[in-house]
Design a protein around this motif. Structure first.
Motif, PDB file in Angstrom:
ATOM      1  N   ARG A   5       0.393  -1.088  -0.388  1.00  0.00           N
ATOM      2  CA  ARG A   5      -0.127   0.295  -0.134  1.00  0.00           C
ATOM      3  C   ARG A   5       0.386   0.772  -0.117  1.00  0.00           C
ATOM      4  O   ARG A   5       0.657   2.126  -0.169  1.00  0.00           O
ATOM      5  CB  ARG A   5      -1.129  -0.033   0.749  1.00  0.00           C
ATOM      6  N   MET A   6       2.113   0.879   0.235  1.00  0.00           N
ATOM      7  CA  MET A   6       3.656   2.220   0.120  1.00  0.00           C
ATOM      8  C   MET A   6       2.892   2.696  -1.108  1.00  0.00           C
ATOM      9  O   MET A   6       3.273   2.382  -1.775  1.00  0.00           O
ATOM     10  CB  MET A   6       4.175   1.520   0.547  1.00  0.00           C
ATOM     11  N   ALA A   7       3.271   4.394  -1.438  1.00  0.00           N
ATOM     12  CA  ALA A   7       3.226   5.097  -2.445  1.00  0.00           C
ATOM     13  C   ALA A   7       4.591   4.523  -3.194  1.00  0.00           C
ATOM     14  O   ALA A   7       6.014   4.101  -2.630  1.00  0.00           O
ATOM     15  CB  ALA A   7       2.603   6.614  -2.659  1.00  0.00           C
ATOM     16  N   PRO A  13       1.449   5.862   2.931  1.00  0.00           N
ATOM     17  CA  PRO A  13       0.213   4.689   1.851  1.00  0.00           C
ATOM     18  C   PRO A  13      -0.049   5.652   0.813  1.00  0.00           C
ATOM     19  O   PRO A  13      -0.285   7.182   0.311  1.00  0.00           O
ATOM     20  CB  PRO A  13      -0.372   4.950   3.112  1.00  0.00           C
ATOM     21  N   ARG A  14      -0.242   4.699  -0.208  1.00  0.00           N
ATOM     22  CA  ARG A  14      -1.105   5.253  -1.692  1.00  0.00           C
ATOM     23  C   ARG A  14      -2.669   5.800  -1.366  1.00  0.00           C
ATOM     24  O   ARG A  14      -2.865   4.587  -0.432  1.00  0.00           O
ATOM     25  CB  ARG A  14      -1.530   4.187  -2.635  1.00  0.00           C
ATOM     26  N   PRO A  15      -2.967   6.434  -2.118  1.00  0.00           N
ATOM     27  CA  PRO A  15      -5.210   6.371  -1.378  1.00  0.00           C
ATOM     28  C   PRO A  15      -5.505   5.234  -2.423  1.00  0.00           C
ATOM     29  O   PRO A  15      -5.082   5.250  -3.330  1.00  0.00           O
ATOM     30  CB  PRO A  15      -4.941   7.932  -2.922  1.00  0.00           C
ATOM     31  N   ASP A  61      -7.316  -0.789   5.812  1.00  0.00           N
ATOM     32  CA  ASP A  61      -6.862   0.280   4.423  1.00  0.00           C
ATOM     33  C   ASP A  61      -6.054   1.510   5.358  1.00  0.00           C
ATOM     34  O   ASP A  61      -5.665   2.391   4.252  1.00  0.00           O
ATOM     35  CB  ASP A  61      -7.538   0.547   3.765  1.00  0.00           C
ATOM     36  N   GLY A  62      -7.196   2.032   6.366  1.00  0.00           N
ATOM     37  CA  GLY A  62      -6.909   2.937   6.921  1.00  0.00           C
ATOM     38  C   GLY A  62      -7.957   4.231   6.502  1.00  0.00           C
ATOM     39  O   GLY A  62      -7.637   5.210   6.967  1.00  0.00           O
ATOM     40  N   VAL A  63      -8.679   3.986   5.626  1.00  0.00           N
ATOM     41  CA  VAL A  63      -9.509   5.211   5.059  1.00  0.00           C
ATOM     42  C   VAL A  63     -10.535   5.355   6.287  1.00  0.00           C
ATOM     43  O   VAL A  63     -10.872   6.793   6.142  1.00  0.00           O
ATOM     44  CB  VAL A  63     -10.648   4.620   4.161  1.00  0.00           C
ATOM     45  N   ILE A  64     -11.260   3.879   6.797  1.00  0.00           N
ATOM     46  CA  ILE A  64     -11.373   4.802   7.554  1.00  0.00           C
ATOM     47  C   ILE A  64     -10.971   4.774   9.820  1.00  0.00           C
ATOM     48  O   ILE A  64     -10.504   3.198   9.270  1.00  0.00           O
ATOM     49  CB  ILE A  64     -13.014   3.485   8.080  1.00  0.00           C
ATOM     50  N   ARG A  65     -10.777   5.704  10.242  1.00  0.00           N
ATOM     51  CA  ARG A  65      -9.360   5.327  10.932  1.00  0.00           C
ATOM     52  C   ARG A  65     -10.564   4.908  12.640  1.00  0.00           C
ATOM     53  O   ARG A  65      -9.672   5.386  13.394  1.00  0.00           O
ATOM     54  CB  ARG A  65      -9.412   7.119  11.168  1.00  0.00           C
ATOM     55  N   GLY A  66     -11.330   5.617  12.467  1.00  0.00           N
ATOM     56  CA  GLY A  66     -12.164   4.894  13.613  1.00  0.00           C
ATOM     57  C   GLY A  66     -13.657   5.696  13.610  1.00  0.00           C
ATOM     58  O   GLY A  66     -14.045   6.339  12.699  1.00  0.00           O
TER      59      GLY A  66
END
Length: 173
Positions: A5-7, A13-15, A61-66
């Protein structure tokens, strides 16, 4: 998997590409973080299993952080709110951010461009507590060169109403 997932430039992270179903899931969860998977699935017209997998992927994927609660600050005893702009010493952002995170009532901290460097949103019980916070706590941080306080008279959370006609906290059907 995290490396995948890294750019390519290694700077983070890549979007993640979000399709219309993912965007609708995010819209629903922003309005009601406690919505059931079944309710989300029905509203975006996918199976429960598909909605469950999509929500978990958005979390992984970290889109939702909480998930959190929307608070009425006045009812919670935090009747004075203000945006505080700060000019800080160059290259001191990380140190200043760490100190601002410890402030009582700090709700949002952003490094910004323009006439000032930092934008800080705070909620305090009253103007006396706000004055104390600014004059005693914030201005005593050595890297803070100057501050400007903008009182909030009224605020509106834009995600509280469903643009499709339902209200936050309902399943919209």
């Amino acid at each position: 998997m995290a490396a995948e997932r890294m750019a390519e430039d290694g700077r983070g992270p890549r979007p993640r590409h979000l399709d219309p179903v993912d965007r609708n899931i995010l819209r629903i969860l922003r309005m009601d973080g406690r919505a059931s998977v079944r309710s989300v699935a029905e509203r975006v017209h996918v199976s429960r299993a598909n909605a469950y997998a999509r929500i978990n992927r958005l979390i992984d994927d970290g889109v939702i952080r909480g998930f959190g609660a929307r608070v009425d600050h006045e009812r919670a005893g935090q009747g004075a709110s203000a945006y505080i702009t700060l000019k800080i010493v160059q290259n001191s952002w990380r140190r200043v951010r760490g100190q601002l995170e410890q402030l009582p009532g700090a709700a949002h901290i952003a490094l910004v461009s323009g006439d000032f460097d930092v934008l800080l949103l705070v909620h305090t019980p009253d103007n006396r507590a706000l004055r104390e916070l600014v004059l005693t706590r914030i201005q005593s941080i050595p890297e803070v060169l100057s501050t400007r306080t903008l009182l909030v008279f009224e605020e509106t959370d834009l995600w509280q109403e469903d643009p499709e006609g339902g209200e936050a906290g309902t399943d919209g059907s």
